[in-house]
Write a protein that holds these residues in place. Structure first.
Motif, PDB file in Angstrom:
ATOM      1  N   TRP A 131       0.849  -1.187   0.000  1.00 25.29           N
ATOM      2  CA  TRP A 131       0.000   0.000   0.000  1.00 25.29           C
ATOM      3  C   TRP A 131       0.884   1.236   0.000  1.00 25.29           C
ATOM      4  CZ3 TRP A 131      -0.096  -4.130   3.282  1.00 25.29           C
ATOM      5  CH2 TRP A 131      -1.177  -5.007   3.157  1.00 25.29           C
ATOM      6  N   ASN A 132       0.530   2.214  -0.819  1.00 23.05           N
ATOM      7  CA  ASN A 132       1.224   3.497  -0.877  1.00 23.05           C
ATOM      8  C   ASN A 132       0.251   4.605  -0.537  1.00 23.05           C
ATOM      9  OD1 ASN A 132       3.476   2.127  -1.723  1.00 23.05           O
ATOM     10  ND2 ASN A 132       3.433   2.890  -3.832  1.00 23.05           N
ATOM     11  N   TRP A 133       0.733   5.622   0.126  1.00 24.31           N
ATOM     12  CA  TRP A 133      -0.047   6.825   0.364  1.00 24.31           C
ATOM     13  C   TRP A 133       0.855   8.030   0.137  1.00 24.31           C
ATOM     14  CZ3 TRP A 133       1.208   3.076   3.877  1.00 24.31           C
ATOM     15  CH2 TRP A 133       2.062   3.413   4.914  1.00 24.31           C
ATOM     16  N   SER A 134       0.322   9.212   0.320  1.00 25.28           N
ATOM     17  CA  SER A 134       1.032  10.410  -0.108  1.00 25.28           C
ATOM     18  C   SER A 134       2.383  10.587   0.565  1.00 25.28           C
ATOM     19  CB  SER A 134       0.172  11.648   0.155  1.00 25.28           C
ATOM     20  OG  SER A 134      -0.103  11.769   1.543  1.00 25.28           O
ATOM     21  N   SER A 135       2.561  10.049   1.768  1.00 27.76           N
ATOM     22  CA  SER A 135       3.819  10.278   2.493  1.00 27.76           C
ATOM     23  C   SER A 135       4.488   8.984   2.923  1.00 27.76           C
ATOM     24  CB  SER A 135       3.561  11.144   3.729  1.00 27.76           C
ATOM     25  OG  SER A 135       2.618  10.517   4.593  1.00 27.76           O
ATOM     26  N   GLY A 136       4.061   7.856   2.392  1.00 24.70           N
ATOM     27  CA  GLY A 136       4.696   6.624   2.825  1.00 24.70           C
ATOM     28  C   GLY A 136       4.203   5.401   2.078  1.00 24.70           C
ATOM     29  N   GLN A 137       4.627   4.274   2.558  1.00 19.63           N
ATOM     30  CA  GLN A 137       4.282   3.012   1.929  1.00 19.63           C
ATOM     31  C   GLN A 137       4.418   1.895   2.956  1.00 19.63           C
ATOM     32  OE1 GLN A 137       7.303   3.382  -1.070  1.00 19.63           O
ATOM     33  NE2 GLN A 137       8.669   1.967  -0.026  1.00 19.63           N
ATOM     34  N   ALA A 138       3.750   0.773   2.689  1.00 21.69           N
ATOM     35  CA  ALA A 138       3.811  -0.382   3.578  1.00 21.69           C
ATOM     36  C   ALA A 138       3.710  -1.646   2.752  1.00 21.69           C
ATOM     37  CB  ALA A 138       2.687  -0.329   4.613  1.00 21.69           C
ATOM     38  N   LEU A 139       4.301  -2.715   3.269  1.00 27.55           N
ATOM     39  CA  LEU A 139       4.247  -4.005   2.609  1.00 27.55           C
ATOM     40  C   LEU A 139       4.151  -5.085   3.676  1.00 27.55           C
ATOM     41  CD1 LEU A 139       6.144  -5.356  -0.417  1.00 27.55           C
ATOM     42  CD2 LEU A 139       6.407  -6.588   1.738  1.00 27.55           C
ATOM     43  N   LEU A 140       3.345  -6.114   3.402  1.00 29.92           N
ATOM     44  CA  LEU A 140       3.196  -7.256   4.299  1.00 29.92           C
ATOM     45  C   LEU A 140       3.179  -8.511   3.434  1.00 29.92           C
ATOM     46  CD1 LEU A 140       2.777  -8.016   7.303  1.00 29.92           C
ATOM     47  CD2 LEU A 140       0.324  -8.053   6.836  1.00 29.92           C
ATOM     48  N   SER A 141       4.018  -9.489   3.789  1.00 28.71           N
ATOM     49  CA  SER A 141       4.126 -10.703   2.988  1.00 28.71           C
ATOM     50  C   SER A 141       4.186 -11.921   3.897  1.00 28.71           C
ATOM     51  CB  SER A 141       5.374 -10.651   2.101  1.00 28.71           C
ATOM     52  OG  SER A 141       5.462 -11.795   1.279  1.00 28.71           O
ATOM     53  N   TYR A 142       3.366 -12.915   3.566  1.00 29.24           N
ATOM     54  CA  TYR A 142       3.338 -14.178   4.319  1.00 29.24           C
ATOM     55  C   TYR A 142       3.723 -15.314   3.388  1.00 29.24           C
ATOM     56  CZ  TYR A 142       1.393 -18.495   6.234  1.00 29.24           C
ATOM     57  OH  TYR A 142       1.233 -19.793   6.654  1.00 29.24           O
ATOM     58  N   GLU A 143       4.566 -16.223   3.888  1.00 27.14           N
ATOM     59  CA  GLU A 143       4.968 -17.379   3.097  1.00 27.14           C
ATOM     60  C   GLU A 143       4.840 -18.641   3.929  1.00 27.14           C
ATOM     61  OE1 GLU A 143       8.592 -17.404   0.504  1.00 27.14           O
ATOM     62  OE2 GLU A 143       9.195 -19.079   1.776  1.00 27.14           O
ATOM     63  N   PHE A 144       4.220 -19.654   3.320  1.00 23.67           N
ATOM     64  CA  PHE A 144       4.123 -20.981   3.933  1.00 23.67           C
ATOM     65  C   PHE A 144       4.893 -21.962   3.060  1.00 23.67           C
ATOM     66  CE2 PHE A 144       2.055 -25.172   3.817  1.00 23.67           C
ATOM     67  CZ  PHE A 144       2.218 -25.556   5.140  1.00 23.67           C
ATOM     68  N   LEU A 145       5.701 -22.808   3.697  1.00 24.50           N
ATOM     69  CA  LEU A 145       6.494 -23.786   2.964  1.00 24.50           C
ATOM     70  C   LEU A 145       6.410 -25.128   3.666  1.00 24.50           C
ATOM     71  CD1 LEU A 145       8.575 -24.400   0.674  1.00 24.50           C
ATOM     72  CD2 LEU A 145      10.365 -23.876   2.352  1.00 24.50           C
ATOM     73  N   SER A 146       6.094 -26.161   2.907  1.00 27.65           N
ATOM     74  CA  SER A 146       6.038 -27.517   3.435  1.00 27.65           C
ATOM     75  C   SER A 146       6.885 -28.419   2.560  1.00 27.65           C
ATOM     76  CB  SER A 146       4.588 -28.018   3.464  1.00 27.65           C
ATOM     77  OG  SER A 146       4.531 -29.378   3.862  1.00 27.65           O
ATOM     78  N   GLN A 147       7.793 -29.186   3.186  1.00 22.15           N
ATOM     79  CA  GLN A 147       8.666 -30.106   2.463  1.00 22.15           C
ATOM     80  C   GLN A 147       8.606 -31.482   3.119  1.00 22.15           C
ATOM     81  OE1 GLN A 147      12.238 -27.707   3.036  1.00 22.15           O
ATOM     82  NE2 GLN A 147      12.315 -27.224   0.861  1.00 22.15           N
ATOM     83  N   ASP A 148       8.406 -32.504   2.315  1.00 21.29           N
ATOM     84  CA  ASP A 148       8.414 -33.872   2.831  1.00 21.29           C
ATOM     85  C   ASP A 148       9.842 -34.330   3.103  1.00 21.29           C
ATOM     86  OD1 ASP A 148       5.691 -33.967   2.559  1.00 21.29           O
ATOM     87  OD2 ASP A 148       5.749 -34.925   0.580  1.00 21.29           O
ATOM     88  N   ASN A 149       9.949 -35.449   3.791  1.00 21.61           N
ATOM     89  CA  ASN A 149      11.260 -36.034   4.022  1.00 21.61           C
ATOM     90  C   ASN A 149      11.706 -36.838   2.799  1.00 21.61           C
ATOM     91  OD1 ASN A 149       9.324 -38.177   4.521  1.00 21.61           O
ATOM     92  ND2 ASN A 149      11.063 -39.357   5.313  1.00 21.61           N
ATOM     93  N   LEU A 150      12.986 -37.170   2.762  1.00 20.87           N
ATOM     94  CA  LEU A 150      13.543 -38.033   1.729  1.00 20.87           C
ATOM     95  C   LEU A 150      14.332 -39.128   2.430  1.00 20.87           C
ATOM     96  CD1 LEU A 150      14.127 -38.687  -1.249  1.00 20.87           C
ATOM     97  CD2 LEU A 150      16.132 -37.195  -1.093  1.00 20.87           C
ATOM     98  N   ASP A 151      13.887 -40.370   2.305  1.00 24.01           N
ATOM     99  CA  ASP A 151      14.515 -41.495   2.986  1.00 24.01           C
ATOM    100  C   ASP A 151      15.529 -42.177   2.067  1.00 24.01           C
ATOM    101  OD1 ASP A 151      14.340 -43.306   5.472  1.00 24.01           O
ATOM    102  OD2 ASP A 151      14.187 -44.738   3.803  1.00 24.01           O
ATOM    103  N   VAL A 152      16.529 -42.829   2.681  1.00 20.19           N
ATOM    104  CA  VAL A 152      17.573 -43.492   1.886  1.00 20.19           C
ATOM    105  C   VAL A 152      16.992 -44.570   0.976  1.00 20.19           C
ATOM    106  CG1 VAL A 152      19.463 -43.061   3.501  1.00 20.19           C
ATOM    107  CG2 VAL A 152      18.024 -45.066   3.813  1.00 20.19           C
ATOM    108  N   SER A 153      15.883 -45.158   1.364  1.00 17.97           N
ATOM    109  CA  SER A 153      15.298 -46.232   0.565  1.00 17.97           C
ATOM    110  C   SER A 153      14.762 -45.733  -0.771  1.00 17.97           C
ATOM    111  CB  SER A 153      14.170 -46.915   1.351  1.00 17.97           C
ATOM    112  OG  SER A 153      13.123 -45.987   1.612  1.00 17.97           O
ATOM    113  N   GLU A 154      14.603 -44.406  -0.926  1.00 19.78           N
ATOM    114  CA  GLU A 154      14.041 -43.843  -2.147  1.00 19.78           C
ATOM    115  C   GLU A 154      15.104 -43.439  -3.163  1.00 19.78           C
ATOM    116  OE1 GLU A 154       9.995 -41.754  -0.878  1.00 19.78           O
ATOM    117  OE2 GLU A 154      11.690 -40.982   0.264  1.00 19.78           O
ATOM    118  N   ARG A 155      16.370 -43.773  -2.875  1.00 17.81           N
ATOM    119  CA  ARG A 155      17.450 -43.479  -3.804  1.00 17.81           C
ATOM    120  C   ARG A 155      18.297 -44.728  -4.018  1.00 17.81           C
ATOM    121  NH1 ARG A 155      14.486 -40.325  -4.805  1.00 17.81           N
ATOM    122  NH2 ARG A 155      14.611 -38.057  -4.876  1.00 17.81           N
TER     123      ARG A 155
END
Length: 870
Positions: A291-315
């Motif tokens: 958001w911007n206004w005449s004398s300033g600005q603001a920013l808000l950012s949210y991030e979600f990250l999900s990663q599964d495991n990797l087991d030795v049996s899968e390589r």
């Protein structure tokens, strides 16, 4: 053939050149009409200058076509006006722009709106002086487009592709804790830290928006995996020592991660990816509002990250691991929230606030011969900062900034047998707090024939607290805690000896930089570090530079504590003793008498952008690091083998025929700390009738400033951009070649190679790429190369092959004239390790079959990202 090509590269290339003459000149420009942000980037490529500007402010505005021969300044002025920006600095290497007075955002203003918002001049890593750039220091820069083209979902994944970064030390991808970095075995929070040049955990200073973050985990590193990659605007990597500017930790270099703050509207991003060989799926969701206004600005950012495991049996290369299940990558879930606010209070006074919060939960499983070990670390961290900026005049500015931060790492671990018998849980609770206030000012001091002498002066006060509570099963261990205050003063000057007004043949520009910083630590003492640099532009497009400086790293709290001391008395085999056995007292653990680690760094380089080949840039940079007084144990192996070989190299930490007073003092130190043991059972038991008073030798293997590392090498970078009809093509090649690397654990010990062995840095790493942009489409392909090395643990076949992988990125962005529901939308397909190359085989105790410090087990990984701006 490859070796010949490699040496040809090293003999002819250099780091990306941006040097051009500061004198007004005309050149051929071919910038088609279109988006103003893209036009400014094209100006940077065709003029050979680094152009720094608020991308979101220019993006969406239309710039005119500029085709023909024009003066650089005229082209810049026309493009800046079209973008709604104004030029702050325009020197031989760098152009800096900000919002023009009266311009509110990238969108046209409505009638009647007043606007006085402006962006401060950009300060890049390597200097405290606005608009100065990095001066004589070598800096590698990445913008958000380059980061996106890497296909990385986290900053750790991005830096894994940087040739100068080493995967040893704190690295969540090194779940087996392989390596020789003494900090690697205690990455309890499963975080990731940067490790430029492979010098060890904590030797790379990591900044966020130019400011320090709270350190995390037992070994007090900045955990980059908590920073949302979706919020990153650019990354600056300074590849020489910089303690004269920033204080502790800047030995291997400095990495400044700059987050975006100038954005208006809403942006939604969804990303899904997975390994085609099975295992480790990844989901990422991002929502940003600006958001911007005449004398300033603001920013808000949210991030979600999900990663599964990797087991030795899968390589396939890991399926013969003796103990399964065994996670090569742990299961991870992370939430990050970033916010920024800028407000103009008066025409001369502005306020900026930034905040970052992150919470990450990890779960990993590791089987042993008798049980399954399950760890579940959770990390929660916040960092809040603010700055008041006051313009004393048109040239002088003063900045008052401060920050507070807290990191909390909680780890609960337990083991269960195959029959389901669960052992008592062990747990860690590691809390770190930081606070600082900084006052700095910069501006011109005096005018020389070559230009203005510009200076920056400042002072900083920082306080830090640390607490580590450990419970082994049901037995609480002594709490390790510490606190320190750091008071610092610093100064920096840029002295232009030759400039536009007094240049002559052979010297278009000659500039000296001088910096110094004094730091006083309440818990170990003081240190003074200088830095000198020289920048010489011999001809338009030909630039030479060199730096000299000293750096340091303060002891971490764990190292300074005597609470974690261990004192053990044993009876060891000793063929040289009359009885064939020797009573030994072993001391291990922290040491309150530690001093700072120290380093001396030299760099020298050349940058060349030939005027007869537009779009081509070459460069080569040499570095030399002598790292002394490193904190480590003096005897690196198993102490039970001490007398199996010559003990002369370890004479400084051995005391023969010690006095009873010395023996008693060390025994009492152990009794007052975590552990004292007089061994009465097993192969090293002290004979009946003897005790510590019969000790014949003391091995003082506590941490001390006794180790040393030396490394020198070359960084190179080639860039060539050109247009073929409507196609814009870019070719790049960048890498690091380490000429030599050695390590000594103590002054009198043998010098050992610290290069080209398993779990150590490899001498040659490179990344080459080609990009193509045509209209709304773009594509990029990159080749990653890690040179071969030796696995001394594999006697049968010690040779480790080079690892070569290919990455592919294809993107489409809807044009401004698209239907409303498509406008602002883009889609990207990324494929990492396109040909599914397995990592080269390395013999490991876990049976994983690869070296996680120099490769990864993911295989081909495909991700799809959809972005929509509203």
């Amino acid at each position: 053939m490859l070796m010949d090509f490699r040496y040809l590269l090293l003999g002819t290339v250099a780091v990306l050149a941006t040097a051009t003459s500061a004198v007004a000149q005309t050149r051929a420009y071919n910038i088609p009409a279109g988006d103003a942000a893209a036009s400014l980037q094209a100006f940077g490529r065709q003029s050979g200058k680094q152009v720094l500007f608020p991308f979101d402010a220019a993006h969406g505005r239309r710039a005119p076509a500029i085709i023909g021969r024009f003066d650089d300044a005229d082209v810049l002025a026309r493009l800046a006006q079209a973008a709604g920006l104004e030029v702050v600095t325009n020197d031989a290497r760098t152009v800096t722009l900000r919002r023009a007075t009266g311009m509110r955002s990238a969108r046209p203003e409505t009638a009647g709106e007043e606007s006085v918002t402006r962006l401060d001049e950009i300060v890049v890593v390597g200097s405290h002086i606005r608009g100065a750039g990095s001066g004589a220091s070598p800096v590698i820069r990445f913008n958000d487009q380059m980061i996106a083209q890497s296909g990385a979902a986290t900053l750790q994944q991005f830096f894994d592709k940087l040739p100068q970064n080493f995967g040893g030390g704190a690295n969540a991808g090194n779940n087996a804790n392989s390596g020789v970095d003494r900090d690697v075995g205690s990455n309890w929070g499963a975080g990731s830290g940067l490790n430029l040049r492979g010098l060890g955990t904590g030797t790379t200073l990591t900044l966020l928006n130019g400011r320090r973050l709270t350190a995390s985990n037992q070994f007090q590193y900045v955990d980059i995996s908590l920073i949302p990659v979706s919020a990153v605007e650019r990354i600056e990597v300074l590849t020489d020592g910089a303690s004269a500017l920033y204080g502790s930790d800047a030995i291997g270099g400095v990495v400044n991660i700059v987050l975006r703050k100038d954005f208006e509207g809403y942006e939604t991003r969804l990303r899904y990816g997975g390994a085609t060989s099975g295992g480790l799926e990844e989901f990422q969701a991002v929502q940003t509002g600006g958001w911007n206004w005449s004398s300033g600005q603001a920013l808000l950012s949210y991030e979600f990250l999900s990663q599964d495991n990797l087991d030795v049996s899968e390589r396939g290369f890991s399926r013969n691991a003796p103990f399964q299940p065994y996670d090569l990558y742990p299961e991870t879930e992370r939430h990050s929230l970033y916010g920024a606010i800028s407000q103009t209070i008066t025409p001369n006074l502005s306020l900026e606030l930034n905040g970052l919060y992150a919470k990450r939960d990890v779960r990993s499983v590791r089987a042993t011969a008798s049980d399954y070990q399950i760890g579940a670390p959770s990390t929660e961290q916040y960092d809040l900062s603010g700055a008041l900026t006051y313009d004393l005049s048109e040239a002088w500015q003063v900045r008052l900034s401060g920050a507070v931060g807290h990191s909390d790492v909680e780890r609960t671990g337990f083991s269960t047998t195959p029959a389901g018998v669960v052992s008592p849980a062990s747990s860690f609770s590691i809390a770190s707090d930081s606070r600082y206030v900084d006052l700095a000012a910069d501006g011109p001091l005096y005018t020389l024939p070559g230009g203005e002498i510009r200076v920056a002066l400042g002072a900083t006060y920082r306080s830090e607290d640390y607490r580590n509570r450990f419970t082994a099963g049901t037995r609480p261990q002594p709490t390790v805690s510490g606190a320190r205050d750091v008071a610092s003063v610093f100064g920096e000057a840029i002295v232009p000896l030759v400039g536009p007004n007094n240049r002559f043949a052979g010297a278009e520009r000659l500039e000296a930089t001088i910096a110094a910083r004094y730091d006083h630590y309440s818990d170990f003492g003081s240190t003074l570090n200088p830095k000198l640099g020289l920048l010489w532009e011999a001809a338009p497009g030909l630039l030479f530079r060199g730096t000299y400086g000293t750096s340091f790293r303060a002891p971490i709290f764990e190292d300074l504590q005597s609470q974690n001391a261990v004192v053990v008395v044993v009876n060891l085999p000793n063929a040289g003793a009359p009885t064939g056995r020797t009573n030994l007292m072993l001391l291990q653990g922290g040491n309150p008498d530690l001093d700072a680690e120290k380093a001396t760094t030299w760099t020298g380089g050349v940058e060349f952008k030939p005027t007869f080949v537009e779009g081509l840039s070459l460069g080569l940079n040499y570095y030399r690091i002598s790292y002394t007084d490193r904190i480590d144990r003096g005897f690196p192996g198993n102490f039970t083998t001490l007398f199996a070989s010559d003990t002369a190299p370890y004479a400084p930490i051995l005391t023969y025929s010690p006095s009873l007073d010395l023996i008693t003092r060390f025994r009492d130190m152990g009794l007052a700390g975590a552990q004292y043991a007089l061994t009465r059972a097993g192969p090293f038991a002290v004979p009946a009738g003897q005790d510590e008073s019969d000790v014949e030798v003391i091995l003082d293997n506590r941490l001390r400033n006794n180790a040393a590392t030396f490394q020198d090498g070359l960084d190179f970078n080639i860039g060539y951009e050109f247009e073929v009809g409507p196609n814009r093509i870019g070719l790049t090649a960048a890498g690091q070649y380490i000429l030599s690397g050695t390590r000594k654990v103590i002054e009198t010990s043998p010098e050992a190679d610290a290069l080209n062995q398993a779990f150590l840095p490899v001498d040659f790493k490179a990344r080459a790429g080609a990009t193509l942009a045509r209209g709304d489409w773009s594509a990029a392909v990159f080749l990653n190369y890690v040179g071969g090395y030796s696995d001394r643990g594999n006697v049968a076949d010690p040779s480790v092959e080079a690892w070569k992988t290919v990455d592919l990125d294809i993107r489409y962005g809807a044009p401004p004239g698209a239907a409303s529901y498509l406008r602002g939308a883009s889609i990207a397909l990324s494929v990492q390790n396109l040909f599914n190359e397995d990592p080269p085989f390395v013999l490991t105790p876990s049976g994983s079959g690869f070296d996680p410090t120099n490769a990864n087990p993911l295989g081909r990984f495909i991700s799809l990202t959809v972005t929509k701006q509203w």
